[in-house]
Design an enzyme around this catalytic site. Sequence first.
Site, mmCIF file in Angstrom:
data_model
loop_
_atom_site.group_PDB
_atom_site.id
_atom_site.type_symbol
_atom_site.label_atom_id
_atom_site.label_comp_id
_atom_site.label_asym_id
_atom_site.label_seq_id
_atom_site.Cartn_x
_atom_site.Cartn_y
_atom_site.Cartn_z
ATOM 1 N N ASN A 29 -48.563 90.048 -18.149
ATOM 2 C CA ASN A 29 -47.591 91.030 -18.611
ATOM 3 C C ASN A 29 -46.998 91.777 -17.421
ATOM 4 O O ASN A 29 -47.654 92.006 -16.407
ATOM 5 C CB ASN A 29 -48.173 91.980 -19.661
ATOM 6 N N CYS A 40 -44.117 90.481 -22.154
ATOM 7 C CA CYS A 40 -45.508 90.089 -22.404
ATOM 8 C C CYS A 40 -45.881 88.844 -21.586
ATOM 9 O O CYS A 40 -45.011 88.047 -21.199
ATOM 10 C CB CYS A 40 -45.714 89.776 -23.877
ATOM 11 N N GLU A 42 -47.221 86.085 -22.457
ATOM 12 C CA GLU A 42 -46.826 84.811 -23.070
ATOM 13 C C GLU A 42 -45.407 84.431 -22.687
ATOM 14 O O GLU A 42 -45.118 83.285 -22.327
ATOM 15 C CB GLU A 42 -46.876 84.904 -24.597
HETATM 16 N N1 THU Z 1 -49.063 92.371 -24.285
HETATM 17 C C1 THU Z 1 -48.994 91.077 -23.866
HETATM 18 O O1 THU Z 1 -48.669 90.800 -22.706
HETATM 19 N N2 THU Z 1 -49.294 90.116 -24.745
HETATM 20 C C2 THU Z 1 -49.751 90.324 -26.018
HETATM 21 O O2 THU Z 1 -50.033 89.370 -26.733
HETATM 22 C C3 THU Z 1 -49.881 91.701 -26.530
HETATM 23 C C4 THU Z 1 -49.366 92.765 -25.644
HETATM 24 C C5 THU Z 1 -48.807 93.438 -23.306
HETATM 25 C C6 THU Z 1 -47.492 94.127 -23.393
HETATM 26 C C7 THU Z 1 -47.798 95.447 -22.701
HETATM 27 O O3 THU Z 1 -47.673 95.283 -21.307
HETATM 28 C C8 THU Z 1 -49.261 95.683 -23.014
HETATM 29 O O4 THU Z 1 -49.783 94.460 -23.455
HETATM 30 C C9 THU Z 1 -49.527 96.751 -24.061
HETATM 31 O O5 THU Z 1 -48.795 96.514 -25.197
#
Ligand code: THU
Length: 118
Positions: A29, A40, A42
Amino acid sequence: MRYAYAPYSRFQVGACLLAEDGTTYTGCNMENASYGATICAERVAFGKAISEGRHSFQAIAIVCSEDRKAYPCGICLQVISEFMKPESIVILEDTSGMIQYQVKDLIPNAFHLGDTDA
Ligand code: THU
């Protein structure tokens, strides 16, 4: 996950995407002072893979450093459904273990190309 740029949430997430040809693409992220600009883990992995010519994938693993699984957000589920089959695998891992889903378990009624007249 260790490269996550998450100074705001402190929630570090890593993703590993397995392409049909066996190549893997990782992501983490990346947050922003303007919170909505956050991407995110992914979608970072998908961006790396798409930009190298991969368009179909067998599985994605998403890992976080806490005792809390990082379930993909709505935007990530939409991206997952664009490039992965309903039967493809989504693995979630945290400090207490792993759980495995199929894409269709997490986004059963996905909106796809062809669902509009555009
Ligand atoms: N986040 C992800 O990178 N992937 C997920 O599946 C859930 C949330 C990140 C986004 C943000 O940087 C942090 O988690 C908190 O929401």
